[in-house]
Design a protein around this motif. Structure first.
Motif, PDB file in Angstrom:
ATOM      1  N   ARG A 115       1.138  -0.916  -0.176  1.00  0.00           N
ATOM      2  CA  ARG A 115       0.214  -0.128   0.440  1.00  0.00           C
ATOM      3  C   ARG A 115       0.513   1.193   0.411  1.00  0.00           C
ATOM      4  N   ILE A 116       1.055   1.841  -0.463  1.00  0.00           N
ATOM      5  CA  ILE A 116       1.157   3.134  -0.899  1.00  0.00           C
ATOM      6  C   ILE A 116       1.136   4.778   0.092  1.00  0.00           C
ATOM      7  N   GLY A 117       1.510   5.155   0.524  1.00  0.00           N
ATOM      8  CA  GLY A 117       0.832   6.219   1.784  1.00  0.00           C
ATOM      9  C   GLY A 117       1.701   7.085   0.814  1.00  0.00           C
ATOM     10  N   SER A 118       0.368   8.355   0.878  1.00  0.00           N
ATOM     11  CA  SER A 118       0.828  10.020   0.490  1.00  0.00           C
ATOM     12  C   SER A 118       0.779  10.945   1.355  1.00  0.00           C
ATOM     13  N   VAL A 119       1.566  11.955   1.082  1.00  0.00           N
ATOM     14  CA  VAL A 119       1.258  12.487   1.857  1.00  0.00           C
ATOM     15  C   VAL A 119       1.163  13.794   1.447  1.00  0.00           C
ATOM     16  N   ILE A 120      -0.277  14.715   1.071  1.00  0.00           N
ATOM     17  CA  ILE A 120      -0.357  15.512   0.607  1.00  0.00           C
ATOM     18  C   ILE A 120       0.377  16.972   0.539  1.00  0.00           C
ATOM     19  N   CYS A 121       1.506  18.008  -0.163  1.00  0.00           N
ATOM     20  CA  CYS A 121       1.991  19.086   0.842  1.00  0.00           C
ATOM     21  C   CYS A 121       1.913  19.776  -0.204  1.00  0.00           C
ATOM     22  N   LYS A 122       2.151  21.210  -0.618  1.00  0.00           N
ATOM     23  CA  LYS A 122       2.448  21.786  -1.558  1.00  0.00           C
ATOM     24  C   LYS A 122       3.199  21.798  -2.393  1.00  0.00           C
ATOM     25  N   ASP A 123       3.837  20.929  -2.086  1.00  0.00           N
ATOM     26  CA  ASP A 123       4.899  20.365  -4.046  1.00  0.00           C
ATOM     27  C   ASP A 123       4.583  19.624  -4.276  1.00  0.00           C
ATOM     28  N   ASN A 124       3.639  18.430  -4.195  1.00  0.00           N
ATOM     29  CA  ASN A 124       2.753  17.605  -5.484  1.00  0.00           C
ATOM     30  C   ASN A 124       1.151  18.115  -5.045  1.00  0.00           C
TER      31      ASN A 124
END
Length: 270
Positions: A115-124
């Protein structure tokens, strides 16, 4: 220095099973830096406890991937915050893109559920589709998005956080769910969680054990000032004793005496 030694870590696994804990999440930092991590995971597996492991996958090699494939893991949760090398390394650091992708490929070849965990921030925040594409290409079964919260080294500095509101982010994620239907499960934990409408389970049905053996209500409790670190750890005391200790009991008493509903750290109430 000072981390729980192997014998105590294995003893804690025994205690968790005896106390009826049903699920473990092994996280960090980076748990794969422990040389005894496979021994610990085997012990958890042997107790029939449901468990998963969070990693950046950079330390995965063929031998480790093979050993992980023999375990009844729910999944390996791999952090991936960029769909391109440029974005990933701006967020996660130099050389993180290639090392993470190499580890993901080895897990895929070994048949380990990912499972991929991705943190949303300004860069992405404007390139979430590229991250999903990466997750599909490495054979991940699911990708779950969360929102960056400035904490730890970033505490008080919110410049890196996404400037999009939750409604906009959730709308984008739902569009991705439709676009990638049948290829990968796209989910998020930005939308309201069930615990927000109930009493915090911290220190009761949910606990956090850090690498030094402190037993805490959750990962945020010390940083938020709700509890202080005790001098007593699992290196010398039983889990049952620490669960009945002053710090945990004071936390639980505060929740009930002040009738706190929802997360006492975020201040969200039902």
């Amino acid at each position: 220095s000072g981390e729980l030694p192997t014998d105590r870590a294995l003893a804690v696994v025994e205690e968790l099973a005896k106390l009826g804990f049903e699920e473990l999440k092994i996280t960090g930092g980076e748990p794969l830096v422990r040389r005894d991590i496979i021994d610990i995971l085997r012990a958890i597996d042997g107790k029939g406890i449901s468990f998963d492991l969070s990693t950046n996958a950079s330390r995965i090699n063929k031998e480790l991937a093979r050993e992980l494939s023999k375990l009844n893991l729910k999944y390996i949760h791999v952090s991936l915050d960029g769909g391109s090398k440029e974005v990933q390394e701006r967020i996660r650091g130099a050389k993180s893109f290639d090392s993470t992708h190499r580890g993901l490929r080895l897990l895929q070849e070994a048949g380990v559920p990912v499972r991929i965990g991705s943190v949303i921030c300004k860069d992405n925040q404007e390139s979430l589709d590229q991250i999903v594409d990466c997750a599909v290409n490495v054979g991940a079964r699911e990708i779950i998005f969360s929102r960056m919260i400035a904490a730890g080294r970033l505490r008080g500095n919110r410049e890196a956080e996404s400037d999009l509101d939750n409604h906009s982010l959730i709308k984008s994620i739902k569009q991705l769910q439709e676009r990638y239907l049948g290829k990968i499960v796209v989910s998020n934990n930005i939308e309201g969680a069930e615990y927000i409408c109930s009493r915090c389970p911290g220190g009761d049905s949910f606990i956090y054990i850090d690498n030094l053996g402190h037993v805490l209500p959750c990962t945020w409790a010390v940083e938020s000032g709700l509890v202080s670190l005790s001098s007593r750890t699992l290196s010398h005391y039983s889990l049952d004793l620490l669960l009945k200790g002053e710090e945990i009991q004071r936390f639980r008493f505060q929740l009930h005496s002040e009738d706190i509903i929802g997360c006492p750290i975020s201040g969200q109430e039902g």
